[in-house]
Enzyme design. Structure first.
Site, short mmCIF file in Angstrom:
data_model
loop_
_atom_site.label_atom_id
_atom_site.label_comp_id
_atom_site.label_asym_id
_atom_site.label_seq_id
_atom_site.Cartn_x
_atom_site.Cartn_y
_atom_site.Cartn_z
CB ILE A 12 27.07 58.82 16.48
CG1 ILE A 12 27.40 57.52 17.23
CG2 ILE A 12 25.93 58.59 15.48
CD1 ILE A 12 26.33 57.04 18.18
CG ASN A 32 30.41 71.31 25.27
OD1 ASN A 32 30.76 70.25 24.74
ND2 ASN A 32 29.85 71.35 26.46
CB SER A 124 20.62 54.94 24.00
OG SER A 124 21.19 53.74 24.44
CE1 TYR A 148 23.56 58.28 27.44
CE2 TYR A 148 23.29 55.91 27.59
CZ TYR A 148 23.42 57.05 26.82
OH TYR A 148 23.39 56.95 25.46
CE LYS A 152 21.18 59.80 24.97
NZ LYS A 152 21.41 60.95 24.08
NE ARG A 291 29.73 46.18 31.74
CZ ARG A 291 30.00 46.78 30.58
NH1 ARG A 291 31.14 47.46 30.44
NH2 ARG A 291 29.18 46.69 29.56
#
Ligand code: UFG
Length: 360
Positions: A12, A32, A124, A148, A152, A291
């Site tokens: 992005i 990085n 997100s 994760y 955020k 999943r």
């Protein structure tokens, strides 16, 4: 005055750099390259015909990051740098908390010191967790369900606290739905490490012959065809959303979160069909069980971004699939091949804090 873009070499980030340069902004990129390639930035230069300064610096390295702030007059920051793989975050939560949260705190601390108080943050839709209230509006109770997503969500809270402590900060939190697609040139696009976890890069690697067949996770959801429904958004529309958010933070104070999605949901099978049409390739599928952690349906109500940022997505799924296919077909190994050539001849990463100009 320049815009600092952290993580500017990522999927992005690189598309946003193109739009910023096309709009005439001066940009400074910090990356990085732990999960991205310098080649992406070389191609950003090639697409736009513009050069810009790149620092191969980790946002966790406060001393090196400070040199960037002291070397340039920075007006605003767009902060993409961070890890983003849900599965990996479950296995290595500390790595995620350290990198994403500490990295943001280090960055904000320097912004405070150098009186740079305009920030666009890459969040997100994962912060909403497994809500079944669709379309999702921004004031839905947050409840990320993996490390994760929690990084955020926690960063969003940190940014709220920061603004509360000093109302002259101006912060836009952008909650992305499912970004796919690539720049229409086919020169930059998504380049996942190893076997992709996400649907679109997986489908496109099947189409190009790198993977054999798509596994469809679940066909017993309460959706139109039983497969999961998501709000896919073209990465260029998303990139333009960052420019709109930037204009907003530059002209107001406050902290606000915005959904960046199209407001439309498509099923896995609809995406497979659209990709087959765009590519002329058939995508073999195998049905499998659900999943773990996947919601049945997730799509945005994007009206706040339309009202307050004057932004709305314009590219539909046919363009998303055609652009993904052009990128995949022209770059079957992503940036990899070119990277080997660069590293083999000379490393552009010589003096981190001094940065380098692209193209060299
Ligand atoms: N899917 C398959 N097979 C695959 C991959 C995915 O059937 O090989 C299905 C999933 O079950 C889901 C849909 O395709 O129904 C989309 O899955 P993705 O993995 O592409 O995307 P997710 O919606 O699960 O998650 C993505 C990002 C997250 C982000 C979230 C925001 O991976 O980081 O969108 O809504 F937080």
């Amino acid at each position: 005055m320049a815009i600092l873009v952290t993580g500017g070499a990522g999927y992005i980030g690189s598309h946003t750099c193109v739009e910023l340069l096309n709009e005439g902004y001066e940009i400074i990129v910090v990356d990085n390259f732990s999960n991205s390639k310098p080649e992406a930035l070389k191609r950003v230069s090639e697409i736009t015909g513009k050069s810009f300064k790149i620092y191969p610096v980790d946002v966790l390295n406060k001393d090196e990051l400070e040199e960037v702030f002291s070397n340039h007059k920075i007006d605003s920051v767009i902060h993409f740098a961070g890890f983003k793989a849900v599965g990996e975050s479950v296995t290595f939560p500390l790595k995620y908390y350290q990198n994403n949260i500490t990295g943001t705190v280090v960055l904000c601390d320097l912004m405070k010191k150098y009186k740079v108080k305009n920030l666009v943050f890459s969040s997100s839709a994962t912060v909403y967790g497994s809500t079944d209230q669709v379309p999702i509006v921004e004031n839905t109770q947050l409840g990320a369900v993996n490390p994760y997503g929690r990084t955020k969500q926690m960063i969003e809270e940190i940014l709220q606290d920061l603004h509360h402590s000093d109302p002259t900060w101006s912060i836009a939190i952008l909650r992305y739905f499912n970004p796919i697609g690539a720049h229409e040139s086919g020169r930059i696009g998504e380049d996942p490490n190893g076997i992709p976890n996400n649907l679109m890069p997986y489908i496109s690697q099947v189409a190009v012959g790198k993977l054999q067949k798509l596994t469809v996770f679940g066909n017993d959801y309460p959706t139109k065809d039983g497969t999961g429904v998501r709000d896919y958004i073209h990465v260029v529309d998303l990139a333009i959303g960052h420019l709109k958010a930037l204009e907003n933070v530059q002209s107001t104070c406050g902290v606000d979160a915005y959904n960046l999605g199209t407001g439309k949901g498509y099923s896995v099978l609809e995406m497979v069909g659209a990709f087959e049409n765009a590519s002329g390739k058939s995508i073999p599928i195998r049905l499998s069980k659900r999943r773990p952690g996947d919601a049945a349906t997730c799509f945005a109500n994007p009206s706040k971004a339309k009202e307050k940022l004057n932004w709305q997505a314009t590219r539909g799924i046919n363009v998303m699939c055609a652009d993904t296919w052009r990128w995949q077909r022209n770059n079957p190994d992503g940036y990899e091949k070119v990277l080997k050539t660069i590293i083999g001849s000379h490393s552009p990463v010589q003096n981190h804090a001094a940065g380098f100009l692209m193209p060299e």
